[in-house]
Every structure is written in C-alpha cells, then in structure tokens.
Write a protein that holds these residues in place. Sequence first.
Motif, PDB file in Angstrom:
ATOM      1  N   GLY A  55      60.186  -4.823  54.174  1.00 18.00           N
ATOM      2  CA  GLY A  55      61.131  -4.681  55.285  1.00 18.00           C
ATOM      3  C   GLY A  55      62.535  -5.103  54.906  1.00 18.00           C
ATOM      4  N   LEU A  56      62.635  -6.174  54.130  1.00 14.83           N
ATOM      5  CA  LEU A  56      63.944  -6.636  53.672  1.00 14.83           C
ATOM      6  C   LEU A  56      64.613  -5.584  52.793  1.00 14.83           C
ATOM      7  CD1 LEU A  56      66.146  -8.772  53.292  1.00 14.83           C
ATOM      8  CD2 LEU A  56      64.717  -9.804  51.503  1.00 14.83           C
ATOM      9  N   ALA A  57      63.826  -4.985  51.901  1.00 12.56           N
ATOM     10  CA  ALA A  57      64.369  -3.945  51.028  1.00 12.56           C
ATOM     11  C   ALA A  57      64.858  -2.753  51.850  1.00 12.56           C
ATOM     12  CB  ALA A  57      63.308  -3.500  50.024  1.00 12.56           C
ATOM     13  N   ALA A  58      64.075  -2.409  52.886  1.00  9.70           N
ATOM     14  CA  ALA A  58      64.478  -1.297  53.741  1.00  9.70           C
ATOM     15  C   ALA A  58      65.765  -1.615  54.493  1.00  9.70           C
ATOM     16  CB  ALA A  58      63.355  -0.961  54.721  1.00  9.70           C
ATOM     17  N   SER A  59      65.909  -2.856  54.945  1.00 11.29           N
ATOM     18  CA  SER A  59      67.115  -3.236  55.681  1.00 11.29           C
ATOM     19  C   SER A  59      68.352  -3.184  54.794  1.00 11.29           C
ATOM     20  CB  SER A  59      66.958  -4.643  56.262  1.00 11.29           C
ATOM     21  OG  SER A  59      67.008  -5.634  55.243  1.00 11.29           O
ATOM     22  N   ARG A  60      68.169  -3.324  53.485  1.00 12.00           N
ATOM     23  CA  ARG A  60      69.283  -3.266  52.541  1.00 12.00           C
ATOM     24  C   ARG A  60      69.578  -1.834  52.095  1.00 12.00           C
ATOM     25  NH1 ARG A  60      68.090  -8.239  48.335  1.00 12.00           N
ATOM     26  NH2 ARG A  60      68.879  -9.937  49.656  1.00 12.00           N
ATOM     27  N   GLY A  61      68.759  -0.881  52.553  1.00 10.13           N
ATOM     28  CA  GLY A  61      69.011   0.509  52.212  1.00 10.13           C
ATOM     29  C   GLY A  61      68.337   0.983  50.942  1.00 10.13           C
ATOM     30  N   SER A  62      67.431   0.167  50.373  1.00 12.36           N
ATOM     31  CA  SER A  62      66.735   0.586  49.156  1.00 12.36           C
ATOM     32  C   SER A  62      65.853   1.803  49.432  1.00 12.36           C
ATOM     33  CB  SER A  62      65.889  -0.557  48.600  1.00 12.36           C
ATOM     34  OG  SER A  62      66.705  -1.670  48.262  1.00 12.36           O
ATOM     35  N   PHE A  63      65.298   1.863  50.634  1.00 14.81           N
ATOM     36  CA  PHE A  63      64.530   3.020  51.091  1.00 14.81           C
ATOM     37  C   PHE A  63      64.450   2.919  52.604  1.00 14.81           C
ATOM     38  CE2 PHE A  63      61.804  -0.134  48.949  1.00 14.81           C
ATOM     39  CZ  PHE A  63      61.184  -0.722  50.040  1.00 14.81           C
ATOM     40  N   ALA A  64      63.920   3.950  53.247  1.00 15.36           N
ATOM     41  CA  ALA A  64      63.876   3.994  54.705  1.00 15.36           C
ATOM     42  C   ALA A  64      62.781   3.074  55.251  1.00 15.36           C
ATOM     43  CB  ALA A  64      63.632   5.426  55.175  1.00 15.36           C
ATOM     44  N   LEU A  65      62.973   2.621  56.485  1.00 19.19           N
ATOM     45  CA  LEU A  65      61.997   1.759  57.125  1.00 19.19           C
ATOM     46  C   LEU A  65      60.650   2.469  57.249  1.00 19.19           C
ATOM     47  CD1 LEU A  65      61.328  -0.890  58.602  1.00 19.19           C
ATOM     48  CD2 LEU A  65      62.166   0.177  60.710  1.00 19.19           C
ATOM     49  N   TRP A  66      60.665   3.744  57.615  1.00 22.18           N
ATOM     50  CA  TRP A  66      59.411   4.473  57.771  1.00 22.18           C
ATOM     51  C   TRP A  66      58.676   4.602  56.435  1.00 22.18           C
ATOM     52  CZ3 TRP A  66      58.291   8.868  55.079  1.00 22.18           C
ATOM     53  CH2 TRP A  66      59.351   9.590  54.519  1.00 22.18           C
ATOM     54  N   GLU A  67      59.431   4.662  55.336  1.00 18.63           N
ATOM     55  CA  GLU A  67      58.791   4.721  54.025  1.00 18.63           C
ATOM     56  C   GLU A  67      58.062   3.417  53.715  1.00 18.63           C
ATOM     57  OE1 GLU A  67      61.089   7.441  50.926  1.00 18.63           O
ATOM     58  OE2 GLU A  67      62.438   5.962  51.841  1.00 18.63           O
ATOM     59  N   ALA A  68      58.678   2.296  54.072  1.00 17.43           N
ATOM     60  CA  ALA A  68      58.041   0.998  53.844  1.00 17.43           C
ATOM     61  C   ALA A  68      56.727   0.907  54.613  1.00 17.43           C
ATOM     62  CB  ALA A  68      58.981  -0.126  54.256  1.00 17.43           C
ATOM     63  N   ILE A  69      56.752   1.326  55.880  1.00 15.32           N
ATOM     64  CA  ILE A  69      55.550   1.265  56.709  1.00 15.32           C
ATOM     65  C   ILE A  69      54.497   2.246  56.205  1.00 15.32           C
ATOM     66  CG2 ILE A  69      54.636   1.692  59.028  1.00 15.32           C
ATOM     67  CD1 ILE A  69      57.366   0.707  60.103  1.00 15.32           C
ATOM     68  N   LEU A  70      54.927   3.463  55.879  1.00 16.74           N
ATOM     69  CA  LEU A  70      53.991   4.485  55.416  1.00 16.74           C
ATOM     70  C   LEU A  70      53.274   4.059  54.146  1.00 16.74           C
ATOM     71  CD1 LEU A  70      52.750   7.340  55.338  1.00 16.74           C
ATOM     72  CD2 LEU A  70      54.811   8.091  54.109  1.00 16.74           C
ATOM     73  N   TRP A  71      54.037   3.641  53.131  1.00 16.14           N
ATOM     74  CA  TRP A  71      53.415   3.394  51.832  1.00 16.14           C
ATOM     75  C   TRP A  71      52.634   2.096  51.782  1.00 16.14           C
ATOM     76  CZ3 TRP A  71      52.347   7.168  48.877  1.00 16.14           C
ATOM     77  CH2 TRP A  71      53.136   8.322  48.923  1.00 16.14           C
ATOM     78  N   THR A  72      53.031   1.106  52.581  1.00 15.78           N
ATOM     79  CA  THR A  72      52.195  -0.099  52.635  1.00 15.78           C
ATOM     80  C   THR A  72      50.875   0.210  53.339  1.00 15.78           C
ATOM     81  OG1 THR A  72      53.368  -0.832  54.651  1.00 15.78           O
ATOM     82  CG2 THR A  72      54.098  -1.755  52.547  1.00 15.78           C
ATOM     83  N   THR A  73      50.908   1.076  54.343  1.00 15.83           N
ATOM     84  CA  THR A  73      49.669   1.464  55.019  1.00 15.83           C
ATOM     85  C   THR A  73      48.782   2.294  54.096  1.00 15.83           C
ATOM     86  OG1 THR A  73      50.783   1.420  57.174  1.00 15.83           O
ATOM     87  CG2 THR A  73      48.706   2.630  57.039  1.00 15.83           C
ATOM     88  N   VAL A  74      49.390   3.195  53.337  1.00 15.07           N
ATOM     89  CA  VAL A  74      48.625   3.957  52.347  1.00 15.07           C
ATOM     90  C   VAL A  74      47.972   3.008  51.346  1.00 15.07           C
ATOM     91  CG1 VAL A  74      48.817   5.565  50.397  1.00 15.07           C
ATOM     92  CG2 VAL A  74      49.942   6.087  52.564  1.00 15.07           C
ATOM     93  N   GLY A  75      48.728   2.004  50.892  1.00 18.03           N
ATOM     94  CA  GLY A  75      48.173   1.021  49.962  1.00 18.03           C
ATOM     95  C   GLY A  75      47.000   0.271  50.559  1.00 18.03           C
TER      96      GLY A  75
END
Length: 221
Positions: A55-75
């Motif tokens: 989430g911190l990385a997403a807030s800094r613009g490293s990737f989108a928030l939805w990408e963080a949620i999607l890929w952690t759920t896939v993991g």
Amino acid sequence: MTTETTAADGSWLSALVDAVVGLMDVIGPYGAGVAIAAENLFPPLPSEAILPMAGLAASRGSFALWEAILWTTVGSVVGALLLYGLGAWFGLERLRWVAGKLPLVKVDDVDRTVAWFERHGGKAVFFGRFVPIFRSLISIPAGVVHMPLWRFTLLTAAGSLIWNTIFVLVGWYLGESWHIVEQYMDVFQNIVIAVVVIAVVWFVVARVVAIRRERRDPAAE
C-alpha cells in the motif's frame, strides 16, 4: 522506493520488509504477490508487515492501488492452492495411518476432524483467512478431504481479498507510520499462538488422563 521506511532495529522483520521492498522495486506489484504466496507457505512470515508495504508503494506511485490489491490476492490464492495440493496428495488414508502410529492420537480423532470439516469447512476456509497462522494451515485439511477445488478457490479468494484490501489500505493511508498497526497485529498473533499452545496442552493432559483411566478399567471408553 527505498528501504528508509523500514525499522532500524536490525530484526528479522526489518530484513523481511527490506526484501519485500526490494522485490517490489524490481518487479513491481508482482513482488508483493510473491511475498504473500511465500507467507502462505511459511506462516511465521507476517502478512501484516508485507501488505502495508504494498500500500505504501502504491501511495508513492510505484504502481496502482488496485494492482497492489489484485496481486497480493493472487499470491494468497496461489500459496493456498499449493498447500491444498499438498493435503490432497497426502490424502486421508495416509493421515489415518500416521495418526495410528502417533502416541496419544487415535484414528477416530482424524475421522471426527474430517466429519467436522465436511460440515463447517467452508466457514473455516473463509474466516480462517483472517486468523494468523490458521489462514495458511487451513488449506491442508481442505485438500485432505478434497473440498471441491472451485469452492476452495472462491472462498480463499474472497477471504483473502477482504484481508489484503484492509492492510493494503492501511499502508496507503498511514504511509511511513504503517508499522503502528503491525505492532498491534503482533499482539494479536501472539494471542493466537498462546491459545493454540493452551489447546495442545489441554489435549495432551486430557488424553493422558483418559489412557490411565482405560488402563485401570478396560471397559471404560
């Protein structure tokens, strides 16, 4: 993204967070997914520390928030499926055979547990995603009893999506202060571990007492 946000106490948790940050630096949100999959396979790894970093990385613009949620759920789902496969490979008959060889354990214990899981397995898989340690281990009995794969995957994905979203959003909103929540989750995890230890001790004591009673009175159950 740098590792300056990690704790500076030199603990294993700091090293873990540094490694997760490095993964996300190299391969983006997929790195968080890989880390969460590893957390499923090795329960002592705390998702409560990994997810907020995504989430911190997403807030800094490293990737989108939805990408963080999607890929952690896939993991989460991938890691759970690997453990499900392990349980399915081991199978009920092997489990009953092992139980018959263990001291203080009876084959009937396995049968009762399987019967319970067949009645409540869906709830156990879903709500187990919210409990440290159990969210990983619950996948194994699901595989042993051959819970329908589509149902297991759906329940795991649903529970993981809720859990992961909460902690990714924590990292998104708290930013550099993400570790505040991690401290509280450490307390929660320690409580869960203490409850498990107490339950195991209670089981051992109760079973020893029952065995001694049976030896005094063979007709007793």
